[in-house]
Write a protein that holds these residues in place. Structure first.
Motif, PDB file in Angstrom:
ATOM      1  N   VAL A   3     -44.539  72.785-115.178  1.00  0.00           N
ATOM      2  CA  VAL A   3     -45.807  72.161-115.572  1.00  0.00           C
ATOM      3  C   VAL A   3     -46.819  72.065-114.423  1.00  0.00           C
ATOM      4  O   VAL A   3     -47.989  72.417-114.616  1.00  0.00           O
ATOM      5  N   PRO A   4     -46.468  71.620-113.213  1.00  0.00           N
ATOM      6  CA  PRO A   4     -47.495  71.527-112.164  1.00  0.00           C
ATOM      7  C   PRO A   4     -48.110  72.880-111.805  1.00  0.00           C
ATOM      8  O   PRO A   4     -49.320  72.996-111.639  1.00  0.00           O
ATOM      9  N   THR A   6     -48.208  75.652-113.690  1.00  0.00           N
ATOM     10  CA  THR A   6     -48.975  76.163-114.833  1.00  0.00           C
ATOM     11  C   THR A   6     -50.285  75.422-114.995  1.00  0.00           C
ATOM     12  O   THR A   6     -51.333  76.034-115.218  1.00  0.00           O
ATOM     13  N   SER A   7     -50.253  74.103-114.879  1.00  0.00           N
ATOM     14  CA  SER A   7     -51.485  73.328-115.058  1.00  0.00           C
ATOM     15  C   SER A   7     -52.489  73.591-113.946  1.00  0.00           C
ATOM     16  O   SER A   7     -53.702  73.610-114.194  1.00  0.00           O
ATOM     17  N   ALA A  10     -54.022  76.988-114.813  1.00  0.00           N
ATOM     18  CA  ALA A  10     -54.870  76.858-116.005  1.00  0.00           C
ATOM     19  C   ALA A  10     -56.156  76.107-115.676  1.00  0.00           C
ATOM     20  O   ALA A  10     -57.231  76.440-116.188  1.00  0.00           O
ATOM     21  N   ARG A  11     -56.081  75.117-114.820  1.00  0.00           N
ATOM     22  CA  ARG A  11     -57.284  74.379-114.395  1.00  0.00           C
ATOM     23  C   ARG A  11     -58.250  75.302-113.665  1.00  0.00           C
ATOM     24  O   ARG A  11     -59.464  75.269-113.895  1.00  0.00           O
ATOM     25  N   ILE A  47     -54.969  81.431-119.373  1.00  0.00           N
ATOM     26  CA  ILE A  47     -54.042  80.330-119.619  1.00  0.00           C
ATOM     27  C   ILE A  47     -52.673  80.866-120.017  1.00  0.00           C
ATOM     28  O   ILE A  47     -51.639  80.367-119.553  1.00  0.00           O
ATOM     29  N   ILE A  51     -49.080  80.384-118.020  1.00  0.00           N
ATOM     30  CA  ILE A  51     -47.810  79.962-118.624  1.00  0.00           C
ATOM     31  C   ILE A  51     -46.710  80.961-118.280  1.00  0.00           C
ATOM     32  O   ILE A  51     -45.590  80.574-117.910  1.00  0.00           O
TER      33      ILE A  51
END
Length: 152
Positions: A3-4, A6-7, A10-11, A47, A51
């Motif tokens: 999650v960190p 990927t986020s 994506a940000r 995005i 992922i």
């Protein structure tokens, strides 16, 4: 673990969306949520790529996954029982492989992991390619039927 990474990517993808895209949505009377949807549609490929990179990174993490899932070389039918990954087998047993059969078995496990990695990368590349193709495809306009008996 996923999650960190990927986020963060994506940000960054969403920050690269041109302000003119959001301003155009607002100019057409879009609400804030609709403008966010426009930005998400604009950065959809990035995005999905983020992922895939996150999951690829998780596949590459050997020791963290080994410690999390228990590092137990016994086979169990339960998903919640301690397990052993193929990467953990290679990392834990490679220094102790003295006979040729054991060494070749570990190398074969590495080959299977390599094939799995290639398959995941090929699938993600195909997914991104099809998403790009859909987003750049021009809508087909039906030609107007020519009037019968009219001169050009």
């Amino acid at each position: 673990m996923v999650v960190p990474f990927t986020s963060a990517i994506a940000r960054e993808v969403l920050r690269t969306v041109p302000p003119s895209q959001r301003e155009a949505a607002y100019a057409l009377g879009a609400t804030r949520w609709e403008a966010i949807r426009v930005a998400l549609a604009y950065g959809r490929t990035g995005i999905v790529g983020a992922i895939m990179l996150g999951f690829g990174r998780a596949l590459g993490e050997t020791m963290a996954v080994t410690m999390v899932i228990g590092n137990n070389p016994t086979v169990s039918l339960s998903l919640f029982a301690p397990q052993y990954t193929m990467a953990a087998v290679i990392a834990n047993e490679f220094t102790e492989a003295t006979d040729d059969l054991h060494l070749h078995a570990l190398i074969e496990i590495g080959l299977v992991l390599f094939i799995i990695t290639l398959a995941v990368n090929a699938l993600s590349r195909a997914l991104i390619w099809t998403m790009n193709r859909r987003s750049t495809a021009k809508p087909r306009v039906k030609p107007e039927p020519a009037a019968i008996g009219t001169a050009a």
